[in-house]
Motif scaffolding. Structure first.
Motif, PDB file in Angstrom:
ATOM      1  N   LEU A  13       0.812  -1.209   0.000  1.00 10.81           N
ATOM      2  CA  LEU A  13       0.000   0.000   0.000  1.00 10.81           C
ATOM      3  C   LEU A  13       0.850   1.265   0.000  1.00 10.81           C
ATOM      4  CD1 LEU A  13      -2.759  -0.846   2.642  1.00 10.81           C
ATOM      5  CD2 LEU A  13      -3.020  -0.792   0.170  1.00 10.81           C
ATOM      6  N   ASP A  14       0.324   2.288  -0.671  1.00  7.04           N
ATOM      7  CA  ASP A  14       0.860   3.637  -0.528  1.00  7.04           C
ATOM      8  C   ASP A  14       0.216   4.196   0.743  1.00  7.04           C
ATOM      9  OD1 ASP A  14       1.148   6.439  -0.586  1.00  7.04           O
ATOM     10  OD2 ASP A  14       1.380   6.438  -2.763  1.00  7.04           O
ATOM     11  N   LYS A  15       0.981   4.287   1.826  1.00  7.33           N
ATOM     12  CA  LYS A  15       0.411   4.611   3.135  1.00  7.33           C
ATOM     13  C   LYS A  15      -0.252   5.983   3.164  1.00  7.33           C
ATOM     14  CE  LYS A  15       2.308   0.775   4.657  1.00  7.33           C
ATOM     15  NZ  LYS A  15       3.170   0.430   3.525  1.00  7.33           N
ATOM     16  N   LYS A  16       0.364   6.969   2.493  1.00 10.09           N
ATOM     17  CA  LYS A  16      -0.222   8.311   2.495  1.00 10.09           C
ATOM     18  C   LYS A  16      -1.574   8.322   1.790  1.00 10.09           C
ATOM     19  CE  LYS A  16       4.127  10.906   2.731  1.00 10.09           C
ATOM     20  NZ  LYS A  16       5.015  11.886   2.045  1.00 10.09           N
ATOM     21  N   LYS A  17      -1.627   7.680   0.621  1.00 13.91           N
ATOM     22  CA  LYS A  17      -2.897   7.621  -0.112  1.00 13.91           C
ATOM     23  C   LYS A  17      -3.935   6.845   0.684  1.00 13.91           C
ATOM     24  CE  LYS A  17      -1.520   8.056  -4.955  1.00 13.91           C
ATOM     25  NZ  LYS A  17      -1.525   7.375  -6.285  1.00 13.91           N
ATOM     26  N   PHE A  18      -3.501   5.764   1.301  1.00 12.73           N
ATOM     27  CA  PHE A  18      -4.432   4.936   2.065  1.00 12.73           C
ATOM     28  C   PHE A  18      -5.076   5.738   3.187  1.00 12.73           C
ATOM     29  CE2 PHE A  18      -5.026   2.402   5.928  1.00 12.73           C
ATOM     30  CZ  PHE A  18      -6.045   1.568   5.492  1.00 12.73           C
ATOM     31  N   CYS A  19      -4.268   6.472   3.933  1.00 17.94           N
ATOM     32  CA  CYS A  19      -4.800   7.244   5.066  1.00 17.94           C
ATOM     33  C   CYS A  19      -5.713   8.367   4.596  1.00 17.94           C
ATOM     34  CB  CYS A  19      -3.652   7.805   5.901  1.00 17.94           C
ATOM     35  SG  CYS A  19      -2.736   6.538   6.808  1.00 17.94           S
ATOM     36  N   VAL A  20      -5.283   9.099   3.572  1.00 16.93           N
ATOM     37  CA  VAL A  20      -6.081  10.234   3.086  1.00 16.93           C
ATOM     38  C   VAL A  20      -7.388   9.756   2.463  1.00 16.93           C
ATOM     39  CG1 VAL A  20      -6.167  12.130   1.424  1.00 16.93           C
ATOM     40  CG2 VAL A  20      -4.082  11.726   2.743  1.00 16.93           C
TER      41      VAL A  20
ATOM     42  N   CYS B  92      -6.720   3.491  12.813  1.00 14.26           N
ATOM     43  CA  CYS B  92      -6.009   2.755  13.870  1.00 14.26           C
ATOM     44  C   CYS B  92      -6.353   1.269  13.817  1.00 14.26           C
ATOM     45  CB  CYS B  92      -6.369   3.331  15.246  1.00 14.26           C
ATOM     46  SG  CYS B  92      -5.717   4.988  15.529  1.00 14.26           S
ATOM     47  N   TYR B  93      -7.600   0.963  13.454  1.00 11.66           N
ATOM     48  CA  TYR B  93      -8.025  -0.437  13.343  1.00 11.66           C
ATOM     49  C   TYR B  93      -7.186  -1.166  12.297  1.00 11.66           C
ATOM     50  CZ  TYR B  93     -10.948  -4.488  12.353  1.00 11.66           C
ATOM     51  OH  TYR B  93     -11.399  -5.775  12.157  1.00 11.66           O
ATOM     52  N   VAL B  94      -7.096  -0.583  11.101  1.00  8.47           N
ATOM     53  CA  VAL B  94      -6.374  -1.242  10.008  1.00  8.47           C
ATOM     54  C   VAL B  94      -4.883  -1.372  10.338  1.00  8.47           C
ATOM     55  CG1 VAL B  94      -5.731  -1.078   7.582  1.00  8.47           C
ATOM     56  CG2 VAL B  94      -8.030  -0.432   8.302  1.00  8.47           C
ATOM     57  N   ILE B  95      -4.293  -0.298  10.864  1.00  5.25           N
ATOM     58  CA  ILE B  95      -2.865  -0.323  11.190  1.00  5.25           C
ATOM     59  C   ILE B  95      -2.581  -1.370  12.261  1.00  5.25           C
ATOM     60  CG2 ILE B  95      -0.979   1.013  12.218  1.00  5.25           C
ATOM     61  CD1 ILE B  95      -2.243   3.495  10.865  1.00  5.25           C
TER      62      ILE B  95
ATOM     63  N   LEU C  87     -13.252   8.881  12.921  1.00  5.48           N
ATOM     64  CA  LEU C  87     -12.562   8.493  11.693  1.00  5.48           C
ATOM     65  C   LEU C  87     -11.154   8.003  12.005  1.00  5.48           C
ATOM     66  CD1 LEU C  87     -13.559  11.460   9.341  1.00  5.48           C
ATOM     67  CD2 LEU C  87     -14.644   9.225   9.512  1.00  5.48           C
ATOM     68  N   ILE C  88     -10.580   8.540  13.081  1.00  4.02           N
ATOM     69  CA  ILE C  88      -9.233   8.134  13.483  1.00  4.02           C
ATOM     70  C   ILE C  88      -9.208   6.662  13.853  1.00  4.02           C
ATOM     71  CG2 ILE C  88      -7.390   8.534  15.167  1.00  4.02           C
ATOM     72  CD1 ILE C  88      -8.511  11.389  15.472  1.00  4.02           C
TER      73      ILE C  88
ATOM     74  N   GLY D  83      -8.781   6.809   2.762  1.00  5.03           N
ATOM     75  CA  GLY D  83      -9.577   6.064   3.733  1.00  5.03           C
ATOM     76  C   GLY D  83     -10.425   6.985   4.583  1.00  5.03           C
ATOM     77  N   VAL D  84      -9.826   8.069   5.057  1.00  9.13           N
ATOM     78  CA  VAL D  84     -10.571   9.044   5.862  1.00  9.13           C
ATOM     79  C   VAL D  84     -11.656   9.718   5.014  1.00  9.13           C
ATOM     80  CG1 VAL D  84     -10.393  11.260   7.054  1.00  9.13           C
ATOM     81  CG2 VAL D  84      -8.722   9.465   7.520  1.00  9.13           C
ATOM     82  N   ALA D  85     -11.312  10.085   3.770  1.00 15.84           N
ATOM     83  CA  ALA D  85     -12.274  10.752   2.888  1.00 15.84           C
ATOM     84  C   ALA D  85     -13.473   9.845   2.602  1.00 15.84           C
ATOM     85  CB  ALA D  85     -11.595  11.160   1.581  1.00 15.84           C
ATOM     86  N   MET D  86     -13.204   8.573   2.323  1.00 17.38           N
ATOM     87  CA  MET D  86     -14.285   7.636   2.031  1.00 17.38           C
ATOM     88  C   MET D  86     -15.184   7.440   3.249  1.00 17.38           C
ATOM     89  SD  MET D  86     -14.005   3.615   0.968  1.00 17.38           S
ATOM     90  CE  MET D  86     -13.401   3.200   2.599  1.00 17.38           C
ATOM     91  N   THR D  87     -14.567   7.280   4.427  1.00 17.95           N
ATOM     92  CA  THR D  87     -15.350   7.094   5.642  1.00 17.95           C
ATOM     93  C   THR D  87     -16.178   8.333   5.944  1.00 17.95           C
ATOM     94  OG1 THR D  87     -13.570   5.697   6.493  1.00 17.95           O
ATOM     95  CG2 THR D  87     -15.231   6.408   8.069  1.00 17.95           C
TER      96      THR D  87
END
Length: 226
Positions: free
Chosen positions: A34-41, A107-110, A102-103, A43-47
């Motif tokens: 995974l691209d961690k930066k894209k995943f976090c950004v 944290c769940y995935v990580i 959203l945080i 992921g938060v946007a989708m949620t």
């Protein structure tokens, strides 16, 4: 079939048949891919988008649950109309506090991925790894989410001139105060009434619900992919 250029019989090219083995060959995307930066950004946007789409119904659902009988609303549609007339569209979206949950999703995935890597040093069984990782991730996520949910749900029960829950915010004239003022007021009332434990009401019940659920769900996911 004839070739359009030579008008000679054209040999038909066939794709090789898909075997059952091909169908079962599902690509698994691991944490390191995974691209961690894209995943976090993203992921938060989708949620956040999901939260916006369902929050109004969550608010109505909560207020219907805590009202005494049908003292305020006759049903879902009646609640929707009355909230809209009283507070406008913004009445459905006073969820600034709730967005902090959203945080917990990140944290769940990580936690899940890192726990899997840790358990892999002791067992290569996907069942064992996903069982431990799923349970651990739920423990972390619920520990973050529950206090935010407690505050958010108390805020959801606020109505002008009405007291639907244990706590009530507003000035002496019965008009609601600004969002940050409401949040601060609710936190103070919870601390005064129950102390820090007040933010973790139902914590054990929440863990007993989510930990077994996730601990069982992930092994079945790996069972399917294999």
């Amino acid at each position: 079939l004839l070739d359009s250029a030579t008008m000679a019989p054209r040999q038909e090219t066939r794709r090789p048949p898909i075997t059952m083995e091909d169908k079962r060959n599902i690509q698994i995307i691991e944490w390191e891919h995974l691209d961690k930066k894209k995943f976090c950004v993203l992921g938060v946007a989708m949620t956040m988008m999901i939260r916006v789409s369902v929050y109004a119904f969550t608010l109505i659902h909560t207020q219907l649950q805590v009202q005494k009988g049908k003292s305020l609303y006759q049903g879902t549609f009646d609640a929707f109309i009355k909230i809209l007339r009283a507070d406008g569209v913004t009445g459905f979206y006073g969820f600034l506090v709730n967005t902090f949950t959203l945080i917990s999703g990140q944290c769940y995935v990580i936690t899940y991925e890192l726990t899997q890597k840790f358990v892999a040093d002791y067992s290569q069984s996907n069942t064992v790894k996903s069982l431990v990782a799923g349970g651990s991730a739920s423990l972390v996520a619920q520990s973050i989410t529950l206090p935010i949910d407690v505050i958010s749900e108390h805020l959801m029960t606020q109505r002008k001139g009405e007291k639907l829950g244990r706590f009530h915010v507003g000035n002496p004239e019965g008009q609601s105060v600004v969002a940050f003022g409401q949040t601060k007021d609710i936190i103070k009332q919870i601390l005064r009434a129950d102390g820090l434990r007040g933010f973790y009401r139902g914590y054990v019940a929440s863990l007993l619900s989510y930990i077994p659920n996730r601990a069982v769900w992930w092994p079945f996911y790996h069972f399917y992919t294999e």
